[in-house]
Design an enzyme around this catalytic site. Structure first.
Site: not given
Length: 215
Positions: A9, A132
């Protein structure tokens, strides 16, 4: 063991995107969030997404987007997946999925067992969940802070297939993370950078190789 799904990412340049693609990343993510050091404009994202077409799933990361931004991001990047990394409610996730006709991945911040209670409601409306580490208090960024959460929190949890692990991962700890959580999908951003926002091709290749050694 199942094949490991890897997402890189926060890609923002052609060379680092190529490095992720050449390393065999399954998903490549483009961040459209001005506060992030990994932010790309929609026009930059357009070029990068076109470059990755057919080689990996292309993900646009948005934070609490309104309908106008959603439409603009879809038009520019034509993403395969929308990643929502803000405070979107399950209702908003469902609305975005219906409005755009695109699969949606919802990031959920984890710091304690209690945070897992939010997952079932999101699992119903999202195509994939991303776990996360919760950002520190007062942080400008909802993710990409290079922090791990206690992976043992996930022991005994029934997580949806395809749940992705993120937060503080790098080539040195991704194998341990996969072993301890039993997950088969990982997402990395700061862990393959020289400094915030600057990806390193060698670190990208090392991360993908380390994750795949678990397969």
């Amino acid at each position: 063991m199942a094949d490991i799904c890897v997402k890189i990412c926060g890609l923002s340049t052609e060379p680092t995107l190529d490095a992720a693609l050449d390393a065999g990343a399954d998903l490549v993510g483009f961040v459209h969030f001005p506060k992030s050091p990994r932010h790309v404009t929609l026009e930059q994202g357009r070029g990068l997404a076109q470059r990755a077409r057919g080689r990996a799933q292309r993900v646009v990361l948005l934070v609490d987007p309104d309908d106008a931004l959603l439409a603009a991001a879809i038009e520019a990047l034509d993403p395969d997946l929308i990643q929502l990394h803000g405070r979107e409610t399950p209702q908003r996730v469902a609305e975005i999925r219906a409005r755009t006709g695109r699969p949606v991945m919802k990031a959920v911040g984890i710091a304690a067992v209690a945070d897992l209670r939010a997952l079932p409601a999101y699992a119903i409306v999202a195509d994939r969940l991303l776990l996360d580490a919760k950002p520190p208090p007062g942080a400008d960024l909802p993710g990409g802070n290079g922090r791990c959460f206690d992976w043992d929190i996930l022991k005994g949890s029934e997580l949806p297939a395809g749940t992705m692990l993120s937060g503080g991962l790098d080539s040195g700890n991704v194998g341990t993370a996969l072993a301890r959580t039993g997950l088969v999908a990982v997402d990395v951003s700061s862990g393959v950078e020289i400094r915030p926002g600057e990806k390193d091709p060698d670190r990208i290749a090392a991360f993908v190789a380390a994750a795949r050694r678990r397969a």
